[in-house]
Design a protein around this motif. Structure first.
Motif, PDB file in Angstrom:
ATOM      1  N   ASP A 305      -0.415  -0.246 -12.471  1.00  0.00           N
ATOM      2  CA  ASP A 305      -1.352  -0.374 -11.357  1.00  0.00           C
ATOM      3  C   ASP A 305      -0.932  -1.599 -10.557  1.00  0.00           C
ATOM      4  O   ASP A 305      -0.909  -2.717 -11.081  1.00  0.00           O
ATOM      5  N   ASN A 457       0.385  -6.068  -0.171  1.00  0.00           N
ATOM      6  CA  ASN A 457      -1.056  -5.778  -0.148  1.00  0.00           C
ATOM      7  C   ASN A 457      -1.875  -7.052   0.026  1.00  0.00           C
ATOM      8  O   ASN A 457      -2.801  -7.103   0.841  1.00  0.00           O
ATOM      9  N   GLN A 525       2.731  12.456  -0.690  1.00  0.00           N
ATOM     10  CA  GLN A 525       2.487  11.089  -0.262  1.00  0.00           C
ATOM     11  C   GLN A 525       3.809  10.366  -0.087  1.00  0.00           C
ATOM     12  O   GLN A 525       4.836  10.750  -0.658  1.00  0.00           O
ATOM     13  N   THR A 546       4.037   3.117  -4.562  1.00  0.00           N
ATOM     14  CA  THR A 546       3.125   3.357  -3.446  1.00  0.00           C
ATOM     15  C   THR A 546       2.278   2.092  -3.319  1.00  0.00           C
ATOM     16  O   THR A 546       2.537   1.090  -3.977  1.00  0.00           O
ATOM     17  N   LYS A 547       1.282   2.165  -2.485  1.00  0.00           N
ATOM     18  CA  LYS A 547       0.413   1.006  -2.302  1.00  0.00           C
ATOM     19  C   LYS A 547      -0.317   0.639  -3.586  1.00  0.00           C
ATOM     20  O   LYS A 547      -0.632  -0.529  -3.819  1.00  0.00           O
ATOM     21  N   ASN A 548      -0.552   1.626  -4.447  1.00  0.00           N
ATOM     22  CA  ASN A 548      -1.383   1.396  -5.627  1.00  0.00           C
ATOM     23  C   ASN A 548      -0.660   1.527  -6.969  1.00  0.00           C
ATOM     24  O   ASN A 548      -1.152   1.008  -7.973  1.00  0.00           O
ATOM     25  N   TYR A 549       0.468   2.239  -7.006  1.00  0.00           N
ATOM     26  CA  TYR A 549       1.087   2.528  -8.304  1.00  0.00           C
ATOM     27  C   TYR A 549       2.595   2.341  -8.252  1.00  0.00           C
ATOM     28  O   TYR A 549       3.244   2.618  -7.237  1.00  0.00           O
ATOM     29  N   SER A 586      -2.014   7.783  -2.624  1.00  0.00           N
ATOM     30  CA  SER A 586      -2.167   6.464  -1.998  1.00  0.00           C
ATOM     31  C   SER A 586      -1.789   6.527  -0.527  1.00  0.00           C
ATOM     32  O   SER A 586      -0.892   7.274  -0.133  1.00  0.00           O
TER      33      SER A 586
END
Length: 782
Positions: A305, A457, A525, A546-549, A586
């Motif tokens: 994460d 981020n 995505q 990605t932005k999250n993973y 994401s």
């Protein structure tokens, strides 16, 4: 005063009482149970992921903080109905037991409370005599003063025997019913409640009727006292008994081994999401069944994460066998990196301002001493945009970029990423550092990609500031949040713009076969990802964010055996996108405009546009990139009115000369570039009546920076010719070739010359008809 006077008058009695009170206070050991316990790991929602048996061979889980209500009700109804009312012993039960045992002449009934049974379990090996019973009674009352009723009941449930090598309700529920104790039915809870009283009843195929009778009597009691209704009772007595122990779950066996090194014998709640872990296991198993047909046996997958740096899935190896190192956790093992470090070089050069996102870089045959890098497809583009070189994972541009940037500078950036397997100095690795000359591991690489994503981020979420500790280690222990440090204006390693532009380039990597039309599906995505393949096809990598993973995949053989087809995009990338498909979708990263500048860019070269660039566009670049010099490939060319010939003031009036911007690559780059770019226009020739200007150049295509050449032989044993090649800025000129001052021929338009030099050292000289000369020394070896 009366108490003091009494003590003074009865000193001996008082001393005896005091001694007895002190003895009573200290009679109970501080730690009742010192038995080794199993190492147990659970998911972030407390589902069992796996367990390692205790050192004494018992399935004994660490003591639980609570007991499921059904089991608690059953055990109290069966063992000790007055548990919450007595002080540790029940006089009525003791009297009844004593009376029955005396009348029968043998021990038929115990009469012990749960508290007494806890004491007896802690004093294992003691004979069951009346004197021992008396000591248990004293210790039981002392235990009641020390612990609450709930804590005593928890100890009993955790250390009661349940048959065989199973100890405690948690281990018993998994061994006999393959589920958590909290998920047991009334019949299953009743079965386990009667076992500590006679644990031998559980052996498969033996004493089944006795066990069934005891269980059903307890269920009937629960029905009669209104604990369960009639329907529940009837359904419960129809349930069967366990026939054989189940193996405990092994959903994350390699993470379990990792946890056991530091937290042996403890119950650890991890950050792993069990549904994702099971999906990742299934994906790995599917691909393993295909890959093993090509004798590729090992796979590891790590999912992080980005925002919490928690490990969400941990697959240390494929479900292979012992012969192929099934138990080896490859996630933290050093392996050759292949091309997986290229994005770090790209980001480093962007961060330092030595590169613009789509600046042209050379892709031509190159040799540095004895080191000669080659592209995977063995071809060259002449010149290629830097972002395309990264997305296509071209080797030659990467090595040339590293040479230009500086090996020590890049190594310094890598050390800031805390890649622990970079154990030697930069010169040890040389320029092969960016192509797999170094080793790293999946853990460190995923951590680094996650840190880059998190930097971006945090920059966008915190008023364009950076945290001081972005490259913090990921955590697999729940309730151990990552410490990102404090906010500051200075970057940690890479600035946000360089990271964003790197991810934009990685987003363009061609996806594996079967997923190449991903952009047309709503469920798809954007993923910034990179593959890598080590020399000899020993390691295949794919890491994406990605932005999250972040998802990282390694495929290969743990023993280092290479296999044909063990290529990142073919073996690791499909696993990567299968895992991303089961992750929540994401959004793409937010553009960090505060770290960027909008400048005029030359479309053809990717450099900042000069005043004579004919095609330009406004694009955002990193702030540090503003120091790059303007486009060097555009020059003003003087043409006549027809536009077909170059002219100058020696042959044409200035009023008739047109000044046209022209995109011109160096000869060697142009030689390869024009083969893949049909719209590339070479310079027009000079008109015959004009005096040609200087500036003509030529370069060797082959041999290029090469000192020793081995001439191959054909099937008949005959030595093949050496083909000399030269690129000239005006190929229409005639070139004259010499070896050791001996003329060997001339060429025009296509400048290839076949020669058969003898073994030894030679000087090759090429001269054009205008007198320009090029020399090169070679050594011919047989």
């Amino acid at each position: 005063m009366k108490l003091i006077n009494y003590i003074k008058r009865n000193k001996i009695k008082s001393a005896i009482v005091a001694i007895l009170l002190v003895a009573y206070y200290f009679c109970l050991p501080k730690q009742l149970f010192k038995d080794p316990t199993a190492t147990v790991i659970t998911s972030n929602s407390n589902e069992l992921l796996g367990a390692l048996i205790a050192d004494d061979g018992q399935w004994r889980f660490p003591a639980s903080d609570s007991i499921p209500d059904k089991f608690k009700t059953c055990i109290l109804q069966f063992e000790d109905e007055y548990f919450y009312k007595h002080p540790g012993f029940n006089p009525i039960s003791i009297f009844k037991a004593l009376k029955g045992n005396l009348s029968s002449g043998s021990v038929k009934r115990g009469g012990s409370t749960i508290t007494q049974q806890v004491i007896r379990l802690s004093r294992k090996g003691q004979s069951r005599t009346y004197f021992e019973k008396f000591k248990e009674l004293i210790l039981a009352t002392r235990l009641e003063f020390r612990l609450s009723k709930a804590e005593i009941l928890n100890l009993y449930a955790s250390y009661a025997p349940f048959g065989g090598n199973v100890v405690g309700i948690d281990a018993a529920s998994w061994r006999y019913f393959n589920r958590n104790a909290s998920d047991l039915s009334w019949a299953e809870s009743a079965t386990l409640a009667v076992l500590p009283n006679a644990p031998s009843l559980i052996y498969p195929g033996k004493n089944q009727k006795r066990l069934l009778d005891k269980r059903n009597r307890l269920l009937k009691k629960l029905f009669e006292n209104g604990t369960i209704d009639e329907l529940t009772y009837k359904l419960s007595i129809e349930e069967g008994l366990p026939q054989k122990p189940y193996p405990l779950p092994q959903i994350a066996p390699h993470l379990l081994q990792k946890v056991a090194k530091k937290y042996k014998g403890e119950r650890i709640k991890t950050t792993v999401k069990i549904s994702l872990q099971e999906q990742a296991n299934s994906i790995v198993k599917q691909h393993y069944n295909l890959l093993k047909q090509n004798e590729i046996y090992n796979i590891s997958v790590l999912v992080l994460d980005v925002n919490t740096r928690e490990v969400l899935a941990y697959v240390g190896n494929a479900p292979t066998d012992k012969a192929h190192q099934k138990s080896v956790d490859i996630i933290d093992k050093p392996r050759s990196t292949g091309s997986i470090l290229k994005p770090f070089l790209y980001a480093s050069m962007l961060d330092a301002g030595d590169l613009l996102p789509n600046m042209l870089v050379a892709d031509v045959p190159t040799q540095f001493g004895s080191y000669q890098p080659e592209n995977f497809n063995k071809s060259y583009d002449g010149a290629v945009f830097a972002n395309e070189a990264l997305s296509r994972s071209l080797n030659v541009p990467a090595v040339r970029m590293l040479q230009d940037f500086g090996l020590d500078r890049f190594y310094h950036y890598l050390k800031q990423l805390q890649l622990k397997d970079l154990k030697y100095n930069a010169n040890h690795y040389g320029l092969s550092l960016v192509l797999g000359g170094a080793e790293s591991n999946l853990w460190d690489l995923c951590k680094s990609y996650a840190a880059m994503a998190s930097t971006l981020n945090h920059f966008n979420d915190n008023s364009s500031q950076y945290f001081t500790n972005e490259f913090v280690q990921p955590t697999y222990i729940s309730k151990e949040p990552a410490n990102f440090g404090k906010l500051q204006n200075e970057k940690d390693v890479f600035d946000a713009a360089s990271i964003f532009l790197t991810f934009e380039s990685m987003k363009q990597v061609n996806r594996p076969e079967g997923d190449d039309s991903w952009e047309y599906y709503d469920s798809s995505q954007d993923v910034a990802w990179k593959t890598g393949t080590s020399f000899g096809f020993r390691d295949a990598w794919a890491i994406g964010t990605t932005k999250n993973y972040v998802v990282g995949v390694w495929v290969g053989n743990a023993d280092g055996e290479g296999r044909p087809g063990l290529v990142g995009v073919q073996t690791a990338a499909p696993i990567l996108f299968d895992v991303f498909d089961v992750l929540p979708k994401s959004e793409w990263f937010t553009t960090p405009y505060d770290e960027m500048l909008e400048v005029n860019i030359c479309k053809k070269s990717g450099y900042r546009a000069s005043s004579i660039c004919d095609e330009t566009e406004l694009r955002y670049i990193q702030k540090s990139g503003n120091k790059r010099a303007p486009c060097p490939f555009h020059k003003l060319v003087h043409l006549d009115n027809s536009g077909q010939f170059q002219v100058n003031s020696s042959c044409e009036a200035i009023t008739n000369i047109e000044n046209i911007p022209w995109f011109i690559l160096p000869p060697l780059q142009a030689y390869y570039f024009k083969n893949k770019n049909p719209f590339y226009k070479p310079l027009p020739p000079y008109r015959n009546d004009c005096a040609e200007a200087s500036g003509i150049s030529m370069e060797f295509i082959y041999p290029n920076q090469q000192s020793t050449i081995f001439l191959p032989k054909d099937f008949d044993g005959n030595t093949n010719d050496l083909i000399l090649k030269v690129a000239h800025s005006k190929p229409e000129l005639e070139l004259y070739w010499y070896i050791d001052s001996q003329f060997v021929g001339s060429t025009k338009d296509i400048h290839d010359m076949a020669v058969m030099p003898a073994s030894g050292d030679h000087i090759i000289t090429v001269m054009d008809e205008l007198g320009n000369e090029l020399k090169h020394k070679i050594t011919i070896s047989e």
